[in-house]
Design a protein around this motif. Structure first.
Motif, PDB file in Angstrom:
ATOM      1  N   GLY A  94       0.847  -1.195   0.000  1.00  0.00           N
ATOM      2  CA  GLY A  94       0.000   0.000   0.000  1.00  0.00           C
ATOM      3  C   GLY A  94       0.879   1.241   0.000  1.00  0.00           C
ATOM      4  O   GLY A  94       2.044   1.184   0.398  1.00  0.00           O
ATOM      5  N   LYS A  95       0.302   2.346  -0.405  1.00  0.00           N
ATOM      6  CA  LYS A  95       1.094   3.593  -0.467  1.00  0.00           C
ATOM      7  C   LYS A  95       1.323   4.193   0.911  1.00  0.00           C
ATOM      8  O   LYS A  95       2.168   5.055   1.083  1.00  0.00           O
TER       9      LYS A  95
ATOM     10  N   ARG B  76      -2.437   7.600   4.134  1.00  0.00           N
ATOM     11  CA  ARG B  76      -3.066   8.201   5.316  1.00  0.00           C
ATOM     12  C   ARG B  76      -2.083   8.370   6.467  1.00  0.00           C
ATOM     13  O   ARG B  76      -1.995   9.465   7.045  1.00  0.00           O
TER      14      ARG B  76
ATOM     15  N   HIS C  72      -8.027   1.765   7.164  1.00  0.00           N
ATOM     16  CA  HIS C  72      -8.051   1.794   5.707  1.00  0.00           C
ATOM     17  C   HIS C  72      -7.931   0.364   5.143  1.00  0.00           C
ATOM     18  O   HIS C  72      -8.689  -0.029   4.239  1.00  0.00           O
TER      19      HIS C  72
ATOM     20  N   TYR D  78      -8.668  -2.481   6.576  1.00  0.00           N
ATOM     21  CA  TYR D  78      -9.922  -3.232   6.821  1.00  0.00           C
ATOM     22  C   TYR D  78     -10.974  -2.849   5.785  1.00  0.00           C
ATOM     23  O   TYR D  78     -11.695  -3.708   5.268  1.00  0.00           O
TER      24      TYR D  78
ATOM     25  N   LEU E 137     -10.578  -1.867   2.762  1.00  0.00           N
ATOM     26  CA  LEU E 137     -10.269  -2.485   1.460  1.00  0.00           C
ATOM     27  C   LEU E 137     -10.655  -3.964   1.464  1.00  0.00           C
ATOM     28  O   LEU E 137     -11.239  -4.475   0.502  1.00  0.00           O
TER      29      LEU E 137
ATOM     30  N   HIS F 225     -12.928  -5.529   3.280  1.00  0.00           N
ATOM     31  CA  HIS F 225     -14.389  -5.701   3.236  1.00  0.00           C
ATOM     32  C   HIS F 225     -14.961  -5.241   1.892  1.00  0.00           C
ATOM     33  O   HIS F 225     -15.870  -5.864   1.359  1.00  0.00           O
ATOM     34  N   ASP F 226     -14.395  -4.177   1.343  1.00  0.00           N
ATOM     35  CA  ASP F 226     -14.897  -3.675   0.065  1.00  0.00           C
ATOM     36  C   ASP F 226     -14.687  -4.685  -1.071  1.00  0.00           C
ATOM     37  O   ASP F 226     -15.440  -4.713  -2.039  1.00  0.00           O
TER      38      ASP F 226
ATOM     39  N   ARG G 120      -3.710  -4.467  -4.122  1.00  0.00           N
ATOM     40  CA  ARG G 120      -2.313  -4.185  -3.807  1.00  0.00           C
ATOM     41  C   ARG G 120      -1.385  -5.199  -4.484  1.00  0.00           C
ATOM     42  O   ARG G 120      -0.411  -5.685  -3.889  1.00  0.00           O
TER      43      ARG G 120
ATOM     44  N   MET H 167     -17.079   7.206   6.678  1.00  0.00           N
ATOM     45  CA  MET H 167     -16.783   6.236   5.626  1.00  0.00           C
ATOM     46  C   MET H 167     -17.914   5.224   5.376  1.00  0.00           C
ATOM     47  O   MET H 167     -18.274   4.980   4.223  1.00  0.00           O
ATOM     48  N   ILE H 168     -18.462   4.655   6.440  1.00  0.00           N
ATOM     49  CA  ILE H 168     -19.484   3.609   6.219  1.00  0.00           C
ATOM     50  C   ILE H 168     -20.764   4.203   5.618  1.00  0.00           C
ATOM     51  O   ILE H 168     -21.363   3.610   4.719  1.00  0.00           O
TER      52      ILE H 168
ATOM     53  N   GLN I 219     -20.132   4.666   2.063  1.00  0.00           N
ATOM     54  CA  GLN I 219     -20.192   3.389   1.349  1.00  0.00           C
ATOM     55  C   GLN I 219     -21.645   2.973   1.098  1.00  0.00           C
ATOM     56  O   GLN I 219     -21.990   2.498   0.017  1.00  0.00           O
TER      57      GLN I 219
ATOM     58  N   LYS J  26     -17.173   8.801   1.959  1.00  0.00           N
ATOM     59  CA  LYS J  26     -16.583   7.474   1.717  1.00  0.00           C
ATOM     60  C   LYS J  26     -15.053   7.502   1.758  1.00  0.00           C
ATOM     61  O   LYS J  26     -14.422   6.636   2.375  1.00  0.00           O
TER      62      LYS J  26
ATOM     63  N   PHE K 291      -8.312  13.260  -4.208  1.00  0.00           N
ATOM     64  CA  PHE K 291      -7.901  11.845  -4.245  1.00  0.00           C
ATOM     65  C   PHE K 291      -8.961  11.013  -4.955  1.00  0.00           C
ATOM     66  O   PHE K 291      -8.661  10.188  -5.810  1.00  0.00           O
ATOM     67  N   GLN K 292     -10.235  11.268  -4.598  1.00  0.00           N
ATOM     68  CA  GLN K 292     -11.301  10.441  -5.186  1.00  0.00           C
ATOM     69  C   GLN K 292     -11.533  10.775  -6.659  1.00  0.00           C
ATOM     70  O   GLN K 292     -11.777   9.878  -7.461  1.00  0.00           O
TER      71      GLN K 292
ATOM     72  N   ASP L  67      -8.964   8.939  -8.311  1.00  0.00           N
ATOM     73  CA  ASP L  67      -9.271   7.504  -8.288  1.00  0.00           C
ATOM     74  C   ASP L  67     -10.251   7.149  -9.408  1.00  0.00           C
ATOM     75  O   ASP L  67     -10.095   6.133 -10.085  1.00  0.00           O
TER      76      ASP L  67
END
Ligand code: GRG
Length: 297
Positions: A45-46, A49, A78, A80, A82, A84-85, A97, A156-157, A160, A183, A220-221, A224
């Protein structure tokens, strides 16, 4: 001139060392759960955060040591998200990744529990650090509250959930922005805010850095969304095109690619403007904001 590559490399190394040290004392016999946690955490990962958190601390005169438990907690949350997503019930992705996703490498139940364990570990690490802070314990309590808010149903949730509800629907740019601010943006903003708070920033500095975080979170988004169209599997470490598969509204789908790029640049300019009263210690934050929109992965 400030060397972002060298900065990223050094901080990634510091974060990677701390990520293991802070929670993992199961050697020489890691359980299956710990193996799965390591598998996802130690993938490439980068560390954006935690590095934003560190850079914000440095911008106000703090150090990376001051914020390391906070920085690692942000990476746990973060990672976690990924895991779950990527699950079949959500995006159903095979690659993350640059490696098979957690549920592919292990199994679905293990991936659910690995995400749960990482989320819990985040608050274990944060509260453990706060317990030893004497007079600063209240500051850590505030940070725990803000991170919980950014990660949960105020952040975040909820983002989502809104994202899922919008699949296949026509939504406005305003609605898309609201989704992304929650999100993705909320965790990025709180990463910067946490660094500023734990690094000992003044109220004015914390507010300015949080505003910087809000602008780069959205940038960022937007990036993305662009990378999901223009990126390739080697650079991204995951398959592009997922937004189209899930019929998601994106910045490029609503405003076109050129306008999206221009919008990302505008957001980065606004972010830099928030740093006008900082000295050269804020150089990493300026360079990081540019990196966020110029990155290939
Ligand atoms: C808790 C299921 C659940 C979801 C929360 C943030 C999120 C919502 C899901 C993550 C999935 C995703 C691909 C979101 C888009 C933006 C994003 C967070 C991309 C990945 O972040 P990077 O590029 O990843 O910082 P690395 O791997 O470099 O850490």
């Amino acid at each position: 001139m400030f060397d972002l590559r060298a900065y990223l490399k050094a901080k990634q190394q510091r974060v990677n060392d701390a990520l293991r040290r802070l929670w993992d004392n199961t050697e020489p016999h890691p359980t299956l759960l710990v193996q799965a946690m390591r598998y996802s955490l130690e993938a490439e990962g980068k560390r954006l955060r935690p590095i934003l958190c560190i850079a914000a601390s440095e911008a106000v005169g703090g150090s990376d040591t001051d914020v390391m438990p906070g920085a690692c907690a942000l990476e746990f949350i973060h990672t976690y998200s990924l895991i779950h997503d990527d699950l079949p019930a959500l995006d159903d992705d095979d690659l993350r990744r640059g490696k098979p996703t957690c549920h592919k490498a292990f199994d679905e139940a293990t991936a659910v529990l690995t995400g749960d364990a990482l989320l819990t570990a985040a608050f274990e690490v944060l509260s453990a650090a706060g317990r030893h802070q004497g007079d600063d314990a209240l500051k850590w309590l505030e940070v725990i509250y803000l991170i919980a808010k950014a990660a949960g149903h105020f952040g975040m949730i909820e983002g989502q959930m809104m994202d899922l509800a919008s699949e296949g629907k026509r939504i406005t740019l305003k609605e898309l922005e609201a989704i992304h601010r929650l999100k993705t943006g909320a965790l990025i903003e709180v990463s910067v805010r946490t660094g500023a708070m734990l690094g000992g920033g003044s109220h004015e500095q914390i507010d300015a850095l949080a505003a910087y975080g809000r602008h780069i979170g959205l940038a960022f988004q937007v990036t993305d969304d662009i990378l999901d169209i223009e990126g390739n599997i080697e650079d991204l470490g995951k398959s592009p095109g997922s937004d189209q598969v899930h019929q998601k509204a994106t910045y490029p789908s609503l405003m076109g690619l050129d306008q999206s790029r221009a919008h990302a640049r505008e957001l980065i300019e606004k972010a830099s403007e928030e740093l006008r009263n900082f000295d050269t210690k804020a150089e990493p934050l300026i360079a990081l904001s540019r990196y966020i929109i110029e990155r290939k992965r």
